[in-house]
Design an enzyme around this catalytic site. Structure first.
Site, short mmCIF file in Angstrom:
data_model
loop_
_atom_site.label_atom_id
_atom_site.label_comp_id
_atom_site.label_asym_id
_atom_site.label_seq_id
_atom_site.Cartn_x
_atom_site.Cartn_y
_atom_site.Cartn_z
N GLU A 152 24.88 46.26 29.39
CA GLU A 152 25.80 45.35 30.10
C GLU A 152 27.22 45.91 30.12
O GLU A 152 27.92 45.84 31.13
CB GLU A 152 25.80 43.97 29.42
CG GLU A 152 24.54 43.17 29.66
CD GLU A 152 24.45 41.92 28.78
OE1 GLU A 152 23.79 40.96 29.22
OE2 GLU A 152 25.01 41.92 27.66
N ASP B 115 46.48 25.04 46.69
CA ASP B 115 47.17 24.65 47.92
C ASP B 115 48.34 25.59 48.18
O ASP B 115 48.72 26.39 47.32
CB ASP B 115 47.63 23.19 47.84
CG ASP B 115 48.54 22.93 46.65
OD1 ASP B 115 49.62 23.57 46.57
OD2 ASP B 115 48.19 22.11 45.78
#
Ligand code: DGJ
Length: 732
Positions: free
Chosen positions: A615, A535
């Site tokens: 990876e 928020d």
């Protein structure tokens, strides 16, 4: 001139680049809200709120205009609606006077402008020297209770903020039983509310509903803004979409209990209110005391949601987030949580850091489990003392070992909570919220500390300072893993228990202010079981938030897309994690995980020592690629192109960032369904220059900007599950 005070018309007008907001003092001295919409030449807009239908069964004020039976508090558009005086709609403020009567009739006293942006003591708020402030003071007709209505205008971003400071100038205490900041009466029309609900690992899912005559509300009573609702809504024309229609974005700069509610009244007028949730809230204001309501931030757009989001993004980045990192390049981090959970020691962490460094990672974050005897989530919260056995030395030594690998070092805290099995709880059981004679409820085996008490906040502050002063720490993750129950403070008398939720927030904000200002070089990331406190309040203290504990790239599409309506990508913590994913077992290509995480802060959250060479090479490539796009992604204009919430319309989710001058763009498209034999798809790009030629990913072929914006960009299909592509669009 962003603020016009017209004493003849008694109007007060706020102007941004594209929007206009107006209030007017009426015949009774009531401040009416007359307009909020597209900018136009100054005029008195009052005609737009006149109504020849009386609000039946609505009383008229004793000093109302003679013979105007329709003049009622229940009918007029009020700038600040008050309960108890005949306004039967949604009301924002509720005043319990010293004599026990409930109500106030605010009447105009004065209006003045101030240079710069007002601030609110102890509360987060937008800031900025370039903003201008209007203060309109109202006073109850009977008692010396004043309401100072603060407005700030951020012209460039079409942002208007508001707050109310209630001042008690009577000689007795009064009680606020409702302190909601926003009353917004909209022009007659049919509106929807768009809001962002969710739950843990599924935050900010978009929903849309019509505002009719029954109340439509989003709210939290969890002591935190929560995963379940977000203190941000869009009220919009029934036909509004990303590009068209009127949209009012409304966000609360507050992280605690909230309520945003809308309804149509009997005259078909729509009203929206927003502020602190009035349930279990009341606040005493002593003689000469004040109460500041949390700030509300509003952006109006008549070009749909896209433009509104862009305004919020810029305003949040530049005028809400603070500190060294608000616009600076953030380090690429690796967090050990999903890689090890509680099962680590220093050697393991250093081995991870060693591998990560080789791939280009810059910051190592040690998550939960480094303090007390915390090898699981049953103990030690509240005891912020490094576990030197697990760390195989002091915290400072571990930080040095990580630094010696060429990386910065970061650490996790959960300052607001306490375990029953902790030294702090054994010494001070009263520090945790608990009601008299009622065993408090546990959640994740922990209680919440009573931050309404200064000595409790001070205790945690001192412990945190000791840790942060004791080692070379460059990053802090501030977590909060349960919601508040058993709300009761032993430090307050019975009649003040309604203040505790808000006092808790003030205590938390005080701790955040003290810690973040003492350590200006530390990057702070907010977290609450993932994105449970995403928020504007938290963003004032910490410029990024761990968006969700769900790190699956496909679920993240909805989460990040929903989050983007209010919050910029620079605030969204996003990590590449392992597959099968720990939250939903899905397997996605590593490249797709990277592409989705690029539109956030990008980091890693896995055990890099277990990765294959292939990876590792892919992660090295990603870090280089992410850094090459960093400026474009973080500072470009962000557009949502294809929604992941409409699978019947497209199998893709796509978003874009584009330089404001249209010279460069990056589109990310992810295919989230794996159906066979599907039709070709194009995505219409935004923000390019229509007459200029562009190349896509360095192609020989050039494309006219207008074509890419109207026909679209062909989405090339790759034949495997969950493919994604980046389309880098540059001037030819
Ligand atoms: C919840 C957070 O969202 C996770 O990332 C992790 O920090 C855990 N808490 C640790 O307890």
């Amino acid at each position: 001139m962003p603020i016009i005070i017209n004493n003849e018309d008694k109007t007060y007008t706020l102007l941004t680049k594209n929007t206009m907001y107006q209030m007017k003092v009426d015949v009774c001295g009531v401040l009416e809200h007359t307009y909020y919409g597209p900018v136009m030449e100054y005029m008195d807009m009052h005609y737009g709120v006149e109504c020849d239908m009386g609000p039946c069964f609505s009383p008229n004020p004793a000093d109302g205009p003679d013979g105007v039976w329709a003049y009622s508090y229940n009918g007029i558009n009020q700038e600040m609606s008050c309960a108890g005086i005949g306004d039967f709609r949604l009301t924002a403020m509720g005043v319990r006077n010293a004599d026990g009567s409930f109500g106030a009739e605010p009447r105009f006293v004065s209006a003045k402008t101030e240079k710069g942006k007002y601030s609110l003591s102890g509360l987060p708020a937008f800031y900025g020297d370039k903003a201008e402030t209007l203060v309109v003071t109202l006073k109850d007709k009977v008692h010396d209770v004043y309401f100072h209505l603060y407005y700030a205008v951020f012209e460039e971003y079409d942002l208007i903020t508001r707050s109310i400071v209630v001042e008690n100038k009577t000689d007795k205490s009064i009680k606020l039983e409702k302190a909601m900041t926003l009353t917004l009466d909209l022009p007659l029309g049919t509106y929807d509310m768009v809001y962002f609900h969710g739950r843990h690992t599924r935050e900010r899912m978009l929903e849309r509903t019509r505002i009719r005559h029954s109340q439509v509300s989003v709210a939290s009573m969890r002591g935190a803004s929560s995963h379940m609702e977000n203190p941000f809504v869009i009220v919009c024309d029934k036909n509004a979409n990303e590009e068209y229609g009127a949209a009012w974005g409304i966000g609360l700069v507050y992280s605690g209990n909230f309520l945003i509610s809308a309804e149509k009244n009997l005259q078909e007028k729509t009203r929206v209110i927003a502020g602190i949730n009035p349930e279990n809230f009341n606040f005493e204001i002593e003689p000469n005391g004040e109460f500041a309501c949390p700030e509300v931030a509003m952006v109006y757009s008549n070009e749909g949601f896209g433009k509104m989001s862009n305004s919020f993004h810029k305003a949040i980045r530049n005028n809400l987030c603070r500190g060294k990192y608000k616009n600076a390049q953030r380090p690429v981090l690796i967090n050990n949580w999903e890689g090890t959970y509680f099962d680590f020691n220093a050697d393991k962490l250093v081995a991870m850091a060693h591998e990560a460094k080789k791939m280009g990672v810059e910051l190592f974050v040690m998550d939960d489990g480094w303090f007390g005897k915390r090898d699981n989530d049953c103990c030690a919260l509240g005891d912020w003392v490094p576990n030197e056995e697990k760390l195989q030395g002091t915290l400072s030594q571990l930080a040095k070992r990580i630094n010696d690998e060429g990386m910065k070092f970061g650490i996790w805290f959960e300052p607001e909570c306490i375990s029953e099995d902790s030294n702090l709880y054994r010494a001070h059981p009263d520090y945790a919220f608990a009601m008299p004679n009622r065993a408090p409820q546990v959640s994740r085996n922990q209680y919440v500390l009573d931050f309404s008490r200064k000595e409790v906040v001070d205790n945690i502050y001192n412990q945190m300072v000791k840790v942060l002063d004791g080692a070379n720490i460059s990053y802090v993750k501030w977590d909060f893993n349960r919601h508040i129950t058993d709300l009761y403070s032993v430090a307050l008398p019975a009649e003040k228990q309604g203040e505790v939720y808000h006092r808790y927030m003030l205590g938390l904000y005080d701790l955040l202010e003290r810690i973040t200002s003492r350590y200006p070089d530390i990057l702070f990331e907010s977290c609450s079981g993932g994105g449970g406190r995403f928020d504007m309040g938290m963003l004032y203290y910490m410029p990024q938030v761990w968006t969700s504990d769900n790190s699956d790239a496909i679920d993240r599409l909805k989460i990040q897309y929903g989050t983007s309506f209010a919050y910029p990508v620079s605030t969204m913590g996003s990590h590449v994690s392992v597959c099968p994913n720990h939250q939903n077992a899905r397997v996605t290509p590593l490249q797709t995980r990277g592409n989705v995480a690029y539109f956030g802060t990008y980091g890693l959250e896995l055990d890099v020592t277990k990765m294959t060479d292939e990876e590792k090479a892919e992660i090295s490539r990603q870090i280089k690629e992410f850094k090459s796009y960093y400026d474009l992604i973080q500072h470009g204009d962000y557009y949502r192109l294809i929604s992941p919430f409409t699978p019947d319309e497209s199998l893709y989710c796509a978003w874009e960032t584009v330089r404001p001058d249209g010279s460069e763009a990056l589109v990310c498209a992810v295919r989230y369904e794996t159906d066979a034999n599907t039709a070709a798809e194009y995505v219409k790009v935004k923000g390019l220059c229509k007459d200029k030629l562009y190349r896509i990913n360095g192609s020989e072929k050039t494309y006219l900007g207008a074509a890419l914006m109207n026909i679209g960009l062909f989405l090339k299909y790759d034949f495997f599950s969950y493919p994604s592509r980046l389309y880098h669009i540059t001037l030819a």
